[in-house]
Design a protein around this motif. Structure first.
Motif, PDB file in Angstrom:
ATOM      1  N   LYS A 202       0.822  -1.223   0.000  1.00 28.34           N
ATOM      2  CA  LYS A 202       0.000   0.000   0.000  1.00 28.34           C
ATOM      3  C   LYS A 202       0.853   1.269   0.000  1.00 28.34           C
ATOM      4  O   LYS A 202       0.340   2.367  -0.092  1.00 28.34           O
ATOM      5  CB  LYS A 202      -0.891   0.017   1.249  1.00 28.34           C
ATOM      6  N   MET A 203       2.165   1.105   0.144  1.00 27.94           N
ATOM      7  CA  MET A 203       3.039   2.274   0.302  1.00 27.94           C
ATOM      8  C   MET A 203       3.277   2.977  -1.027  1.00 27.94           C
ATOM      9  O   MET A 203       3.504   2.337  -2.048  1.00 27.94           O
ATOM     10  CB  MET A 203       4.365   1.827   0.917  1.00 27.94           C
ATOM     11  N   ARG A 204       3.245   4.302  -0.994  1.00 27.82           N
ATOM     12  CA  ARG A 204       3.504   5.055  -2.218  1.00 27.82           C
ATOM     13  C   ARG A 204       4.997   5.075  -2.526  1.00 27.82           C
ATOM     14  O   ARG A 204       5.807   5.399  -1.663  1.00 27.82           O
ATOM     15  CB  ARG A 204       3.047   6.499  -2.034  1.00 27.82           C
ATOM     16  N   LEU A 205       5.317   4.790  -3.774  1.00 31.58           N
ATOM     17  CA  LEU A 205       6.695   4.871  -4.261  1.00 31.58           C
ATOM     18  C   LEU A 205       6.743   5.974  -5.315  1.00 31.58           C
ATOM     19  O   LEU A 205       6.095   5.863  -6.357  1.00 31.58           O
ATOM     20  CB  LEU A 205       7.138   3.544  -4.888  1.00 31.58           C
ATOM     21  N   LEU A 206       7.471   7.035  -5.023  1.00 39.31           N
ATOM     22  CA  LEU A 206       7.585   8.146  -5.971  1.00 39.31           C
ATOM     23  C   LEU A 206       8.854   8.005  -6.794  1.00 39.31           C
ATOM     24  O   LEU A 206       9.867   7.516  -6.308  1.00 39.31           O
ATOM     25  CB  LEU A 206       7.644   9.491  -5.225  1.00 39.31           C
ATOM     26  N   TYR A 207       8.794   8.498  -8.038  1.00 43.34           N
ATOM     27  CA  TYR A 207      10.010   8.646  -8.826  1.00 43.34           C
ATOM     28  C   TYR A 207      10.387  10.124  -8.831  1.00 43.34           C
ATOM     29  O   TYR A 207       9.510  10.998  -8.998  1.00 43.34           O
ATOM     30  CB  TYR A 207       9.825   8.160 -10.284  1.00 43.34           C
ATOM     31  N   GLY A 208      11.671  10.429  -8.673  1.00 45.57           N
ATOM     32  CA  GLY A 208      12.149  11.806  -8.766  1.00 45.57           C
ATOM     33  C   GLY A 208      13.424  11.872  -9.569  1.00 45.57           C
ATOM     34  O   GLY A 208      14.243  10.939  -9.558  1.00 45.57           O
ATOM     35  N   GLY A 209      13.617  13.004 -10.241  1.00 48.41           N
ATOM     36  CA  GLY A 209      14.818  13.220 -11.059  1.00 48.41           C
ATOM     37  C   GLY A 209      14.409  13.683 -12.439  1.00 48.41           C
ATOM     38  O   GLY A 209      14.016  12.871 -13.273  1.00 48.41           O
ATOM     39  N   SER A 210      14.463  15.027 -12.653  1.00 47.38           N
ATOM     40  CA  SER A 210      14.148  15.621 -13.953  1.00 47.38           C
ATOM     41  C   SER A 210      12.741  15.297 -14.449  1.00 47.38           C
ATOM     42  O   SER A 210      12.524  15.098 -15.651  1.00 47.38           O
ATOM     43  CB  SER A 210      15.204  15.223 -14.994  1.00 47.38           C
TER      44      SER A 210
END
Ligand SMILES: O=C[C@H](O)COP(=O)(O)O
Length: 249
Positions: A202-210
């Motif tokens: 259920k945990m949110r996984l974010l992508y970051g980088g440009s």
């Protein structure tokens, strides 16, 4: 995206933002986030006034770092309790710029995550490999080490978000391929499952980088990418809202 998880579009202003920029924040607060939740992390100096500027808005506010202690002799530091008092609901911990500029270890990051929870904040725990680690084929092993090191075993989907940010993609205009992000996020989910059990689903996984308006649709449609952590493109309401609008509904 992961079915059943509400996406989170989070901005990080880093060491940018003066009172003159509060209007930009207010414009973001008036914008539409569709099915996503919106969060903007600002310098501690702006939090209180940002909170006033966003009164009545659903856009959440976050700090960019916190100390592990609630108060005490730590000149120049800010506690999670102070961030909550100023209007924050979230705080970034372990951003690569903190790990690099301030030598923060995984253990320090885990301590900060616990401090966030103590103050009632959601911890956004950042992880990711450097360029050298990527080129050395060590991306997955770095993540396997950072996850149990930085994410305390008491983490839940309610009190924690994990943000994957390849260091070499931050502020460079470079992004990993869709295949590489898919592999990294799948690996992160698996490692979190080992650590947290079913809570990890259920945990949110974010992508970051440009992340930019031009690539947001592609990035946000990747399996196990439940939102984005946006740096440069979160400074302008028009760009940040365009990224939010790219979230699949
Ligand atoms: O916290 C945000 C990230 O460091 C990404 O920054 P960027 O979107 O400017 O690459």
């Amino acid at each position: 995206m992961t079915p059943g998880i509400r996406p989170l579009i989070a901005g990080n202003w880093k060491m940018n933002g003066l009172s003159a920029d509060l209007g930009e924040l207010a414009a973001m607060g008036e914008g539409a986030f569709g099915g996503a939740e919106g969060l903007i992390c600002v310098p501690a100096t702006l939090l209180s006034r940002a909170s006033d500027a966003l009164a009545g808005s659903k856009l959440r506010l976050g700090g960019e770092d916190c100390h592990g202690a609630a108060s005490g002799a730590h000149t120049g530091d800010v506690s999670a309790e102070m961030l909550a008092d100023a209007g924050a609901s979230h705080v970034l911990v372990g951003h690569s710029e903190r790990r690099t500029d301030h030598g923060e270890s995984d253990a320090v990051v885990a301590d900060k995550a616990k401090a966030a929870w103590r103050a009632g904040l959601t911890a956004v725990i950042c992880i990711g490999e450097t360029k050298e680690e990527r080129e050395g084929g060590k991306t997955l092993s770095v993540l396997s080490s950072q996850i149990p090191g930085s994410v305390p075993a008491e983490a839940t989907a309610a009190n924690t978000v994990v943000a994957y940010e390849p260091v070499w993609a931050i502020g460079t205009g470079l992004t990993p391929t869709v295949e590489d992000i898919t592999e990294a996020h799948r690996h992160i989910r698996t490692e979190l499952k080992t650590l947290l059990g079913d809570e990890a689903d259920k945990m949110r996984l974010l992508y970051g980088g440009s992340v930019k308006p031009g690539n947001a649709t592609e990035l946000l449609s990747i399996e196990n990418v439940d939102g984005a952590l946006v740096g440069g493109a979160s400074l302008k309401a028009v760009d940040f809202l365009a990224i939010a609008a790219a979230c699949p509904s």
